[in-house]
Every structure is written in structure tokens, then in C-alpha cells.
Design a protein around this motif. Structure first.
Motif, short mmCIF file in Angstrom:
data_model
loop_
_atom_site.label_atom_id
_atom_site.label_comp_id
_atom_site.label_asym_id
_atom_site.label_seq_id
_atom_site.Cartn_x
_atom_site.Cartn_y
_atom_site.Cartn_z
N ARG A 1 1.05 -1.33 0.49
CA ARG A 1 0.16 -0.09 0.35
C ARG A 1 1.32 1.22 0.02
NH1 ARG A 1 -4.68 -1.83 -1.63
NH2 ARG A 1 -5.40 -4.18 -0.53
N SER A 2 0.59 2.35 -0.68
CA SER A 2 0.90 3.94 -0.36
C SER A 2 1.10 4.34 0.88
CB SER A 2 0.75 3.89 -1.99
OG SER A 2 -0.71 4.88 -1.79
N ALA B 1 1.57 -0.31 -7.88
CA ALA B 1 2.21 -1.34 -8.18
C ALA B 1 3.91 -0.98 -8.79
CB ALA B 1 1.27 -0.51 -9.50
N PRO B 2 4.64 -1.85 -9.30
CA PRO B 2 5.61 -1.26 -9.16
C PRO B 2 6.31 -0.16 -10.63
CG PRO B 2 5.48 -3.81 -9.88
CD PRO B 2 4.01 -3.03 -9.99
#
Length: 151
Positions: free
Chosen positions: A130-131, A138-139
């Protein structure tokens, strides 16, 4: 066989981690330790590994502070290997590898072991990055800030 080059001084955290747990035996020993395996003979039986290789990997994991050697819990003359806090911190790594394997290496309906949450009796949910704001990460949403090269 040539001695492998140590990555212990690398500026990359992945390289340093691989230096300690980057071979299959080390990771499988850690996996078994999470499953409650504690004695040399138990590791050997579970992994079907040669004694000299097991001895070497256990020694390396102890030297790295991933495992600790303690007196046998039953009071016998044996010794046991237990995960240290540093070793327990590998749990998300093992779970993520497990879940990657489940999603990519088994056919539909193929039997496999499962990691179960003791409290609920249900499979452990998929690990998700999670950000900072809680969204899926995502990458493409990340980059590595490299350390400046030494001159």
C-alpha cells in the motif's frame, strides 16, 4: 567450487538480504522454523538435505542472527534452533513467496499446502503493498533512489 562473493557491503538492501537467505536451503530452513521445526534431525528429515549442507546453512543463519541455538526445550542434551526477532521479520517474505507460488505455480484444483489464520480458521489474505495514502501500490508507482557512486 569458487567461494561466493559476499554482498554484505552492498548499498542495495535486496543484495544484502540475498547474501543471507538467497539460496533455497536457507529459505526452506526458515520456512520450517516458522512451522515449528527446531532440531537438526527434524530439519534434515523435512528437507531431505545432506548433513553437511544443513550444518553449513544453519551455521550461516545463526551467524547472521536469523536463528539462535538454545538448549532443548525438553531438557535433553540436544540443542534447538529458534527464530530470533530478525528471523521472525522474514515472515512476510515467506508468506509472499508462498502466495506467489500459489498463484503462479499450481494448476487449477492442484493440491497444495495452505497457510491458515489460527483465529479465524481461514486462509491468510493475500499480501498487498500500500502507498502512504492506503492505495494499492504497483511496481510502476515506485522507483529506487540509488546511493551516489563512490569515486
Amino acid at each position: 567450487m569458487a567461494a561466493r562473493k559476499s554482498l554484505a557491503d552492498s548499498s542495495c538492501p535486496v543484495a544484502r538480504a540475498i547474501d543471507i537467505v538467497g539460496d533455497r536451503w536457507a529459505l526452506l530452513i526458515v520456512r520450517d522454523a516458522f512451522d515449528g521445526v527446531r532440531r537438526f534431525g527434524q530439519f534434515q528429515e523435512s528437507l531431505d538435505i545432506a548433513r553437511n549442507i544443513l550444518t553449513d546453512r544453519l551455521r550461516r543463519l545463526v551467524e547472521a542472527g536469523v536463528l539462535e541455538v538454545v538448549a532443548a526445550s525438553d531438557g535433553s542434551a540436544y540443542q534447538e534452533y529458534i527464530l530470533t526477532p530478525k528471523g521472525e521479520a522474514l515472515f512476510p517474505v515467506i508468506v509472499t513467496l508462498r502466495q506467489w507460488g500459489e498463484g503462479n505455480l499450481f494448476g487449477r484444483g492442484e493440491k497444495r499446502s495452505q497457510l491458515i489464520d489460527r483465529a479465524s480458521g481461514r486462509p491468510v489474505p493475500k499480501v498487498a503493498l500500500r502507498s502512504a495514502d492506503g492505495g494499492a501500490l504497483a511496481p510502476a508507482d515506485t522507483f529506487v533512489k540509488k546511493v551516489a557512486a563512490r569515486v
